[in-house]
Design a protein around this motif. Structure first.
Motif, short mmCIF file in Angstrom:
data_model
loop_
_atom_site.label_atom_id
_atom_site.label_comp_id
_atom_site.label_asym_id
_atom_site.label_seq_id
_atom_site.Cartn_x
_atom_site.Cartn_y
_atom_site.Cartn_z
N THR A 200 -39.00 45.23 4.29
CA THR A 200 -39.73 44.41 3.38
C THR A 200 -38.88 43.60 2.11
OG1 THR A 200 -41.48 45.86 3.62
CG2 THR A 200 -41.64 44.28 1.66
N ASN A 201 -37.93 44.30 1.72
CA ASN A 201 -37.10 43.88 0.83
C ASN A 201 -35.49 44.11 1.13
OD1 ASN A 201 -38.67 42.87 -1.42
ND2 ASN A 201 -39.40 45.06 -1.54
N PRO A 202 -35.06 43.54 2.12
CA PRO A 202 -33.82 44.11 2.87
C PRO A 202 -32.53 43.90 2.07
CG PRO A 202 -34.66 41.92 3.91
CD PRO A 202 -35.67 42.22 3.04
N ILE A 203 -32.34 42.91 1.31
CA ILE A 203 -31.28 42.81 0.36
C ILE A 203 -31.30 44.13 -0.54
CG2 ILE A 203 -30.00 41.36 -1.16
CD1 ILE A 203 -29.96 40.30 1.62
N ASN A 204 -32.31 44.30 -1.05
CA ASN A 204 -32.48 45.45 -2.25
C ASN A 204 -32.04 46.55 -1.41
OD1 ASN A 204 -33.21 43.65 -4.27
ND2 ASN A 204 -35.19 43.86 -3.98
N HIS B 58 -21.08 51.91 9.35
CA HIS B 58 -22.48 51.91 9.10
C HIS B 58 -22.92 50.68 9.93
CE1 HIS B 58 -22.89 54.67 5.46
NE2 HIS B 58 -21.62 54.55 5.45
N ILE B 59 -24.08 51.15 10.56
CA ILE B 59 -24.88 49.74 11.23
C ILE B 59 -26.08 49.28 10.57
CG2 ILE B 59 -25.52 48.97 13.55
CD1 ILE B 59 -22.91 49.67 13.86
N TRP C 13 -25.48 50.19 -0.40
CA TRP C 13 -24.82 50.62 0.77
C TRP C 13 -23.25 49.84 0.62
CZ3 TRP C 13 -25.07 55.03 2.84
CH2 TRP C 13 -26.74 55.52 3.08
N LEU C 14 -23.18 48.50 0.16
CA LEU C 14 -22.28 47.62 0.01
C LEU C 14 -21.09 48.33 -0.51
CD1 LEU C 14 -23.95 44.02 -0.05
CD2 LEU C 14 -23.28 45.57 2.14
N GLU C 15 -21.26 48.71 -1.67
CA GLU C 15 -20.56 49.18 -2.67
C GLU C 15 -19.35 50.51 -1.85
OE1 GLU C 15 -20.39 48.10 -5.53
OE2 GLU C 15 -22.33 47.17 -5.72
N ARG C 16 -20.08 50.95 -0.92
CA ARG C 16 -19.08 51.94 -0.26
C ARG C 16 -18.13 51.36 0.89
NH1 ARG C 16 -23.54 56.78 0.73
NH2 ARG C 16 -24.91 56.44 -1.21
N ARG D 56 -13.94 52.37 5.65
CA ARG D 56 -15.67 52.50 5.68
C ARG D 56 -15.96 51.15 6.16
NH1 ARG D 56 -14.45 55.47 1.13
NH2 ARG D 56 -15.00 53.59 -0.18
N ILE D 57 -16.27 51.07 7.28
CA ILE D 57 -16.55 49.51 8.02
C ILE D 57 -18.19 49.39 8.05
CG2 ILE D 57 -16.13 48.12 9.70
CD1 ILE D 57 -13.82 48.96 8.23
N GLY D 58 -18.78 48.26 7.81
CA GLY D 58 -20.15 48.00 7.89
C GLY D 58 -20.20 46.97 9.09
N VAL D 59 -21.15 47.12 10.00
CA VAL D 59 -21.49 46.26 10.85
C VAL D 59 -22.90 45.67 10.75
CG1 VAL D 59 -21.65 45.62 13.46
CG2 VAL D 59 -19.97 47.20 12.62
#
Length: 321
Positions: free
Chosen positions: A108-112, A81-82, A117-120, A51-54
């Motif tokens: 508005t709160n991008p990190i939150n 995930h992009i 999603w990062l857990e995946r 499961r890759i994030g870009v």
């Protein structure tokens, strides 16, 4: 082609000073790569093979994150995930229904919004199509700190490299693997910032650098894991090829890390650094072979999209025969 593995004791603190102790041929390294590739035997569930994030994609640049994401999938990852800005999202979605697109970099709160999603994700690629907007860089800087905290492996390319060159301290204290993939100009910019090649070690013990060029060259904190690869490739330097490489590295990196405990190289090395070196070599050989095959067909007219058609054939030729 001979893949050189360099051994030193104690571990050198310089990328440029080493002595050659032994060599390992390409056949041996490809055997290690084959051991990492998940079998298509029905025993894996969806997502297990990657499961890759870009993180990338902006108003001006929508192709790069697509190239990175699709190459990760075509190499064998299950999901991509992009994470992009809002103006890029609909365009990237229109390229392919295979990509899961999140227009969150300018939320508005991008990190939150991004954090759950990062857990995946098994590996994250930062940089393709990111652009150099100051607000986006601020968000990505905070995101890198969060990725460090969550110990997620990281591949950094393109404008992500520009951000790191401007602020190398973002990589301080990382314990999960980091792979930087600069081209010649990006590499020169980085070493100038760090006062020469010897300064590369100050980036941290988890950092591996793949310098792209006529010959791809790997720099590792552990000098035992250095190599050069000039096999394949062509004189055609169209845009997008680096994005294919970064996406491919991400998939191979996940596989190599999962398999690292069963890889007996015969020398004492950090398993994560070995996985990084292995994944870079696997992707370098694969993409350079795709480039060569596409160039034989299209020549001067070759585009990065033409290389996609050869991923399956090149993969079989290199790693499944």
């Amino acid at each position: 082609m001979i893949l050189k593995i360099f051994l030193t004791a104690p571990l050198l603190r310089s990328y440029s000073q080493f002595r050659q102790f032994s060599v390992m041929d390409e056949t041996k390294i490809i055997q290690f790569i084959k051991l990492c590739i998940p079998p298509l035997d029905g025993t894996h569930h969806k997502g297990q093979s990657g499961r890759i994030g870009v993180v990338g994609g902006s108003l001006e640049y929508t192709g790069a994150p697509y190239f990175a994401g699709i190459s990760a999938l075509k190499v064998g990852a299950d999901l991509v995930h992009i994470f992009c800005t809002t103006p890029a999202a609909s365009v990237i979605k229109s390229y392919s229904p295979e990509l899961i697109v999140h227009p969150l970099l300018d939320a508005t709160n991008p990190i939150n919004e991004i954090s759950p999603w990062l857990e995946r994700l098994h590996v994250i690629v930062i940089g393709p199509g990111l652009g150099r907007d100051a607000k986006t860089f601020q968000v990505v800087s905070e995101l890198i700190k969060l990725i460090n905290y969550k110990k997620i492996p990281l591949v950094i390319d393109a404008d992500g490299l520009y951000l790191i060159t401007e602020n190398p301290k973002l990589l301080e204290d990382f314990t999960s693997p980091i792979i930087l993939t600069p081209n010649k100009i990006e590499f020169e910019r980085l070493i100038n910032k760090l006062n020469g090649e010897t300064g590369l070690t100050t980036l941290g013990k988890s950092v591996t650098i793949l310098r792209k060029g006529e010959a791809d060259e790997l720099f590792s904190y552990d000098s035992q894991l250095k190599w050069k690869n000039k096999t394949g490739g062509s004189g055609r330097r169209c845009g997008g090829q680096g994005d294919l490489l970064s996406g491919s590295i991400a998939t191979f990196l996940h596989w190599s890390l999962v398999s690292s405990e069963k890889l007996n190289i015969g020398i004492q090395v950090d398993k994560a650094l070995f996985a990084s070196s292995l994944s870079c070599f696997a992707a370098s050989r694969l993409i350079r072979t795709c480039n060569s095959k596409a160039f034989c067909e299209k020549g001067r007219s070759m585009l990065a999209t033409d290389m996609f058609e050869h991923i399956h054939g090149a993969f079989q030729e290199l790693y499944e025969e």
